[in-house]
Motif scaffolding. Structure first.
Motif, short mmCIF file in Angstrom:
data_model
loop_
_atom_site.label_atom_id
_atom_site.label_comp_id
_atom_site.label_asym_id
_atom_site.label_seq_id
_atom_site.Cartn_x
_atom_site.Cartn_y
_atom_site.Cartn_z
N ARG A 433 0.84 -1.31 -0.08
CA ARG A 433 -0.05 -0.24 -0.08
C ARG A 433 0.83 1.26 -0.12
O ARG A 433 0.63 2.20 -0.71
N HIS A 434 1.80 1.27 0.76
CA HIS A 434 2.68 2.69 1.02
C HIS A 434 3.42 2.69 -0.47
O HIS A 434 3.53 3.63 -0.97
N GLN A 436 2.61 1.64 -3.45
CA GLN A 436 1.47 2.11 -4.48
C GLN A 436 1.06 3.63 -4.28
O GLN A 436 1.02 4.43 -5.19
N ASN A 437 1.06 3.89 -2.93
CA ASN A 437 0.80 5.54 -2.78
C ASN A 437 2.13 6.41 -3.02
O ASN A 437 1.84 7.53 -3.80
N HIS A 440 1.95 6.66 -6.74
CA HIS A 440 0.75 7.73 -7.21
C HIS A 440 1.07 9.17 -6.90
O HIS A 440 0.39 10.04 -7.39
N LEU A 441 2.18 9.40 -6.05
CA LEU A 441 2.38 10.76 -5.66
C LEU A 441 2.64 11.78 -6.70
O LEU A 441 1.85 12.99 -6.66
N ALA A 444 -0.87 12.87 -7.83
CA ALA A 444 -1.61 13.72 -6.87
C ALA A 444 -0.94 14.87 -6.59
O ALA A 444 -1.82 16.14 -6.42
N GLU A 567 -7.36 15.05 -2.45
CA GLU A 567 -7.62 13.70 -1.77
C GLU A 567 -7.03 13.79 -0.76
O GLU A 567 -5.85 14.66 -0.37
N TYR A 569 -4.20 11.80 1.68
CA TYR A 569 -3.12 10.87 1.33
C TYR A 569 -2.24 10.32 2.33
O TYR A 569 -1.24 10.07 2.47
N SER A 573 0.46 12.89 3.18
CA SER A 573 -0.35 13.98 3.15
C SER A 573 0.85 15.36 3.08
O SER A 573 0.40 16.27 2.51
#
Length: 609
Positions: A433-434, A436-437, A440-441, A444, A567, A569, A573
């Motif tokens: 998950r981390h 993937q985030n 995607h950064l 975003a 969004e 994050y 964030s």
């Protein structure tokens, strides 16, 4: 400080010197000058203004020569003025210098006793007279510079030309950046690769204690004791286009909008991988990380704020105790060393004097597990540390750091995940998950940049303000600190940041209708606490500007302005929330008409203490 360009060529070097200085303007300066050796001997031009003023003076004098040195000065010793501007002259030689000579007063007194007259307030003039005294004693120019360098205490990068040696120029460095450029038509030296891209991409990074002689036919490098040494030639990955403005009004704006690509480049290292690996930080990383019990982050300015964010990540995700210290303070206090500490130093340039000194101090205390997070691969800090992570932000020209900060955060997020995994505290599902985030950064961040028009309207209201408060909680408190720093750096509006819970312990006394309060309000576990703090502001008549995540449920009302982020994050964030604060500062500065890329009194690469 702050910028050096030197050249010896088969062509007229004056345009090369001036263009090089233009490329170094981002470093911050208050005066500029050059000295060339032409048929009539040594010619010096100086201006207590911009490089454009120096260029106009050179045009008026029809300056042309095959060898010369040039400089932009950021005042340390002596006020900004033409008399203190470089180059400084002694007899028939001229010197430019970056850094600070700590023992210049002793050198000056000794030279005055021998009849030398000082015309400036600078430490640099002592270097010029010292070299001249060696020439007067019979040394040639190369040995005169080498011998003089052995007597200097402090940081320096110097360039020297002399009428007695018109076929060569000499450079030397210790503690301040300087690199050579190998061109097809000559040899060059400068403080930064950007100044040399106009003539060559082949560069040689000098080490502390190196002295180099540049001739049309080549160069030689020796150590201060005279021992010859070889240094590798590197092909710079930068292009001239990378340091051009293109469609943007300022470098700061360009660099804000380059952040999606800068993050993508930095995170490319995990693009195809399903897991984090210690080798992200170097071949020896697994060995260095093994047994790490705590982390110490050393940094200055914006990089310090990146470290403060990382402290929250490291302690909550990796469960590793973390201390973050301002580098300039760390080395001057008595601390308790722990050899099982990972010392992380963060610097955009890799030449920040305080950070480099703090890294060496930590090593002297026996803490040799060291990691440099830096944007410049061949910088002094990278060479000093045992591990490295190179952020791929590209050249950052604006004095106020933007893309360097967000790429530093990306690197620190990877460090957090790596240490968590090595400690057995990162389940596979969480790791996926981390990652993937992180991937995607860039997307975003691009969505946040689309809020610029709305932020620009907010900035119009700040032009007439003299003070501002920034609030944040948890891992967003350092983001509030970074927002306040950006605003004061380029708009000259006094701004302070506080952990929002501290309002009632003093800062609330400042709040009134003329004090804008900017709040970072992510939809996290501290949101309800933050809402209470914001109510305290409204109860005192303060006007709120809130950067809120979707779902934060903070209603807009009279005196409460809300900008909704695209969004939420989670852990990352802070990377998203700093973007609108950068844009707010940039547009506020535009309204005020300040020099966005070269704010007064500041320098980009701070290579003195």
């Amino acid at each position: 400080m702050c910028g050096i360009v030197t050249a010896i060529s088969s062509r007229n070097v004056v345009p090369v010197l001036l263009e090089g200085l233009r490329k170094l303007e981002y470093r911050g300066y208050d005066s500029a000058g050059l000295a060339v050796l032409a048929d009539g001997g040594l010619q010096r031009l100086r201006s207590a203004g911009r490089v454009a003023d120096l260029a106009a003076l050179a045009d008026a004098r029809h300056s042309a020569a095959p060898i010369g040195i040039a400089h932009t000065r950021w005042a340390t010793h002596g006020v900004p003025s033409e008399r203190n501007a470089h180059p400084h002259i002694s007899g028939g030689l001229a010197v430019v210098h970056n850094g600070i000579i700590e023992n210049f007063e002793a050198i000056k007194l000794a030279l005055q006793a021998r009849g030398y007259v000082f015309e400036s307030d600078t430490d640099t003039e002592a270097i010029a007279h010292l070299i001249h005294s060696k020439l007067d004693a019979g040394a040639d120019l190369f040995d005169a510079v080498r011998q003089s360098s052995c007597e200097l205490t402090g940081a320096y990068a110097i360039g020297v030309v002399a009428e007695s040696a018109p076929e060569r120029l000499i450079v030397a460095r210790s503690g301040a950046p300087l690199l050579l450029g190998v061109g097809e038509d000559g040899m060059y030296a400068a403080s930064d690769t950007a100044a040399l891209l106009q003539v060559t991409r082949k560069v040689i990074y000098l080490e502390d204690g190196d002295v180099a002689e540049l001739r049309l036919g080549g160069y030689r490098i020796v150590r201060a004791d005279g021992a010859p040494v070889e240094r590798e030639i590197h092909l710079s990955s930068l292009s001239a286009d990378a340091v051009e403005l293109g469609q943007f009004r300022h470098y700061m704006q360009k660099e804000i909008f380059e952040q999606p690509q800068a993050l993508a480049n930095t995170l490319e290292i995990i693009a195809g991988g399903g897991s984090v690996n210690p080798q992200l930080f170097g071949a020896r990383a697994a060995e260095v990380f093994a047994g790490v019990r705590r982390v110490l982050v050393l940094a200055c300015g914006t990089s310090y704020h990146a470290g403060l964010v990382a402290r929250y990540w490291l302690e909550s995700v990796a469960r590793v105790p973390c201390t973050v210290e301002i580098a300039s303070e760390y080395r001057y206090r008595e601390s308790v060393p722990d050899p099982d500490t990972l010392v992380v130093v963060i610097s955009q340039s890799g030449e920040t004097a305080d950070t480099l000194a703090a890294l060496k101090h930590a090593g002297a205390l026996g803490m040799r597990r060291t990691l440099a997070i830096c944007n410049v691969p061949e910088s002094a800090i990278v060479r000093e540390a045992s591990l490295r992570f190179i952020t791929r932000a590209g050249p950052e020209i604006g004095v106020a750091s933007t893309k360097a900060f967000t790429t530093q955060l990306a690197a620190l997020a990877l460090l957090t995940l790596t240490l968590a995994k090595l400690a057995g505290r990162l389940p596979e599902a969480d790791e996926a998950r981390h990652l993937q985030n992180l991937r995607h950064l860039p997307v975003a961040v691009q969505k946040v940049l689309e809020l610029e028009a709305e932020i620009e309207r907010w900035a119009q209201r700040f032009a007439g303000k003299h003070h501002a408060l920034f609030l944040g909680r948890g891992r967003h408190w350092p983001i509030a600190m970074e927002g306040a720093l950006k605003l004061k750096e380029i708009s000259y509006i006094h701004a302070e940041a506080y952990a929002a819970g501290e309002l009632k312990h003093g800062p609330l006394a400042l709040v009134d209708k003329d004090m804008p309060v900017i709040a970072v309000a992510p939809a996290d576990e501290l949101l309800e606490k933050l809402k209470s703090n914001l109510q305290e502001v409204r109860a005192r008549g303060g006007e709120l500007y809130v950067f809120a995540d979707a779902g934060s449920e903070i209603p807009e009302s009279e005196g409460v302005h809300i900008l909704h982020m695209p969004e939420h994050y989670g852990m990352l964030s802070p990377v998203l929330h700093v973007i609108p604060l950068q844009l707010l500062s940039y547009h506020a500065a535009l309204v005020k008409g300040t020099d966005v890329d070269k704010p007064r009194n500041l320098a980009k690469s701070v290579t003195v203490e």
